[in-house]
Motif scaffolding. Structure first.
Motif, PDB file in Angstrom:
ATOM      1  N   SER A 130      -6.929  -3.785 177.675  1.00  0.00           N
ATOM      2  CA  SER A 130      -7.211  -2.481 176.801  1.00  0.00           C
ATOM      3  C   SER A 130      -5.846  -2.821 175.556  1.00  0.00           C
ATOM      4  CB  SER A 130      -7.144  -0.950 177.718  1.00  0.00           C
ATOM      5  OG  SER A 130      -8.636  -1.209 177.780  1.00  0.00           O
ATOM      6  N   LEU A 131      -4.879  -3.105 176.550  1.00  0.00           N
ATOM      7  CA  LEU A 131      -3.474  -2.990 175.450  1.00  0.00           C
ATOM      8  C   LEU A 131      -3.624  -4.609 175.229  1.00  0.00           C
ATOM      9  CD1 LEU A 131      -0.512  -2.279 177.994  1.00  0.00           C
ATOM     10  CD2 LEU A 131      -0.972  -1.079 176.283  1.00  0.00           C
ATOM     11  N   SER A 178       2.076 -10.863 172.039  1.00  0.00           N
ATOM     12  CA  SER A 178       1.813 -10.091 173.211  1.00  0.00           C
ATOM     13  C   SER A 178       1.150 -10.518 173.449  1.00  0.00           C
ATOM     14  CB  SER A 178       3.054  -8.194 172.215  1.00  0.00           C
ATOM     15  OG  SER A 178       4.018  -8.534 172.532  1.00  0.00           O
ATOM     16  N   ALA A 179       0.338  -9.139 172.699  1.00  0.00           N
ATOM     17  CA  ALA A 179      -1.288  -9.377 172.918  1.00  0.00           C
ATOM     18  C   ALA A 179      -2.536 -11.213 173.625  1.00  0.00           C
ATOM     19  CB  ALA A 179      -2.036  -8.989 171.727  1.00  0.00           C
ATOM     20  N   ASP A 180      -1.544 -12.048 172.783  1.00  0.00           N
ATOM     21  CA  ASP A 180      -1.605 -13.408 174.262  1.00  0.00           C
ATOM     22  C   ASP A 180      -1.580 -13.007 175.572  1.00  0.00           C
ATOM     23  OD1 ASP A 180      -3.574 -15.160 173.838  1.00  0.00           O
ATOM     24  OD2 ASP A 180      -1.466 -17.239 172.795  1.00  0.00           O
ATOM     25  N   ILE A 181      -0.708 -12.669 175.668  1.00  0.00           N
ATOM     26  CA  ILE A 181      -0.245 -12.479 176.572  1.00  0.00           C
ATOM     27  C   ILE A 181      -0.566 -12.063 177.782  1.00  0.00           C
ATOM     28  CG2 ILE A 181       2.282 -12.310 177.818  1.00  0.00           C
ATOM     29  CD1 ILE A 181       3.727 -13.143 175.601  1.00  0.00           C
ATOM     30  N   LEU A 182      -0.767 -10.441 176.743  1.00  0.00           N
ATOM     31  CA  LEU A 182      -1.651  -9.592 177.713  1.00  0.00           C
ATOM     32  C   LEU A 182      -3.279 -10.140 178.201  1.00  0.00           C
ATOM     33  CD1 LEU A 182      -0.350  -6.553 176.331  1.00  0.00           C
ATOM     34  CD2 LEU A 182       0.015  -7.275 179.383  1.00  0.00           C
ATOM     35  N   MET A 203       2.983 -19.586 161.809  1.00  0.00           N
ATOM     36  CA  MET A 203       1.549 -18.902 162.784  1.00  0.00           C
ATOM     37  C   MET A 203       0.582 -18.765 162.741  1.00  0.00           C
ATOM     38  SD  MET A 203       2.071 -15.714 165.074  1.00  0.00           S
ATOM     39  CE  MET A 203       2.575 -16.382 167.839  1.00  0.00           C
ATOM     40  N   LYS A 204      -0.448 -19.366 163.231  1.00  0.00           N
ATOM     41  CA  LYS A 204      -1.453 -19.162 163.370  1.00  0.00           C
ATOM     42  C   LYS A 204      -2.633 -18.268 164.062  1.00  0.00           C
ATOM     43  CE  LYS A 204      -4.898 -22.038 165.727  1.00  0.00           C
ATOM     44  NZ  LYS A 204      -5.372 -22.771 166.960  1.00  0.00           N
ATOM     45  N   LYS A 205      -3.373 -17.635 162.978  1.00  0.00           N
ATOM     46  CA  LYS A 205      -3.848 -16.335 162.800  1.00  0.00           C
ATOM     47  C   LYS A 205      -5.023 -16.349 164.141  1.00  0.00           C
ATOM     48  CE  LYS A 205      -2.286 -13.452 160.506  1.00  0.00           C
ATOM     49  NZ  LYS A 205      -1.244 -11.634 160.577  1.00  0.00           N
ATOM     50  N   THR A 206      -5.135 -15.710 165.463  1.00  0.00           N
ATOM     51  CA  THR A 206      -5.457 -15.757 166.805  1.00  0.00           C
ATOM     52  C   THR A 206      -6.224 -14.014 166.541  1.00  0.00           C
ATOM     53  OG1 THR A 206      -3.985 -15.672 168.201  1.00  0.00           O
ATOM     54  CG2 THR A 206      -4.673 -18.034 167.904  1.00  0.00           C
ATOM     55  N   ALA A 207      -5.374 -13.314 166.364  1.00  0.00           N
ATOM     56  CA  ALA A 207      -5.878 -11.609 166.686  1.00  0.00           C
ATOM     57  C   ALA A 207      -7.097 -11.277 166.451  1.00  0.00           C
ATOM     58  CB  ALA A 207      -5.141 -10.898 165.380  1.00  0.00           C
ATOM     59  N   PRO A 208      -7.786 -11.646 165.830  1.00  0.00           N
ATOM     60  CA  PRO A 208      -9.310 -11.633 165.384  1.00  0.00           C
ATOM     61  C   PRO A 208     -10.263 -12.088 166.830  1.00  0.00           C
ATOM     62  CG  PRO A 208      -8.663 -12.347 163.087  1.00  0.00           C
ATOM     63  CD  PRO A 208      -7.732 -12.420 164.117  1.00  0.00           C
ATOM     64  N   ALA A 244      -5.579  -3.778 171.898  1.00  0.00           N
ATOM     65  CA  ALA A 244      -5.130  -2.608 170.722  1.00  0.00           C
ATOM     66  C   ALA A 244      -3.989  -3.554 170.287  1.00  0.00           C
ATOM     67  CB  ALA A 244      -3.942  -1.325 171.828  1.00  0.00           C
ATOM     68  N   LEU A 245      -2.806  -4.632 170.558  1.00  0.00           N
ATOM     69  CA  LEU A 245      -1.822  -5.189 169.977  1.00  0.00           C
ATOM     70  C   LEU A 245      -2.651  -5.672 169.057  1.00  0.00           C
ATOM     71  CD1 LEU A 245      -0.455  -5.908 172.750  1.00  0.00           C
ATOM     72  CD2 LEU A 245       0.689  -3.654 171.294  1.00  0.00           C
ATOM     73  N   SER A 246      -3.682  -6.511 169.152  1.00  0.00           N
ATOM     74  CA  SER A 246      -4.673  -7.572 168.398  1.00  0.00           C
ATOM     75  C   SER A 246      -4.839  -6.847 167.401  1.00  0.00           C
ATOM     76  CB  SER A 246      -5.605  -8.466 169.403  1.00  0.00           C
ATOM     77  OG  SER A 246      -6.728  -7.162 169.783  1.00  0.00           O
ATOM     78  N   PHE A 247      -5.802  -5.573 167.546  1.00  0.00           N
ATOM     79  CA  PHE A 247      -5.991  -4.834 166.174  1.00  0.00           C
ATOM     80  C   PHE A 247      -4.645  -4.781 165.311  1.00  0.00           C
ATOM     81  CE2 PHE A 247      -6.770  -0.444 164.572  1.00  0.00           C
ATOM     82  CZ  PHE A 247      -8.099  -0.925 163.522  1.00  0.00           C
ATOM     83  N   LEU A 248      -3.999  -3.934 165.998  1.00  0.00           N
ATOM     84  CA  LEU A 248      -2.254  -3.519 165.381  1.00  0.00           C
ATOM     85  C   LEU A 248      -1.427  -4.668 164.177  1.00  0.00           C
ATOM     86  CD1 LEU A 248      -0.920  -0.810 167.405  1.00  0.00           C
ATOM     87  CD2 LEU A 248      -1.717  -0.153 165.725  1.00  0.00           C
ATOM     88  N   ALA A 249      -2.055  -6.137 165.586  1.00  0.00           N
ATOM     89  CA  ALA A 249      -1.452  -7.115 164.654  1.00  0.00           C
ATOM     90  C   ALA A 249      -2.466  -7.831 162.927  1.00  0.00           C
ATOM     91  CB  ALA A 249      -1.450  -8.287 165.089  1.00  0.00           C
TER      92      ALA A 249
END
Length: 97
Positions: A49-50, A73-77, A1-6, A53-58
């Motif tokens: 906000s969610l 989940s962060a992407d959907i939100l 999976m491509k890392k897009t959280a940052p 938080a989710l992308s940081f936790l990821a």
């Protein structure tokens, strides 16, 4: 999976600040359609906000599967927040024109 959280975290925090400015402006200007705009803006703020938080936790998660779920989940939100922002902009644009 491509890392897009940052990238999600960066964009979410920037848009969160933008939404807070919008909400403050609506309250100061006493915009006539404040009820629906408030709902859209607060929905975007909540989603962003969610998403933050989710992308940081990821990013901090050591487990690859958990990280992927949190990132998705962060992407959907984030996308839901974008939809709320688009609706808000359309309402303001239609009212101004």
């Amino acid at each position: 999976m491509k890392k897009t959280a940052p990238h999600i975290l960066n964009a979410s925090t920037n848009l969160l600040g933008f939404c807070l400015v919008i909400l403050t402006s609506l309250k100061i200007a006493k915009f006539p359609h404040h009820t629906f705009l408030d709902v859209c803006t607060v929905g975007a703020i909540f989603s962003l906000s969610l998403s933050c938080a989710l992308s940081f936790l990821a990013m901090k998660s050591k487990n690859f599967k958990t990280s992927g779920i949190l990132e998705s989940s962060a992407d959907i939100l984030f996308f839901l927040a974008l939809l709320c922002i688009i609706i808000s902009v359309l309402i303001v644009s239609i009212d101004v024109v």
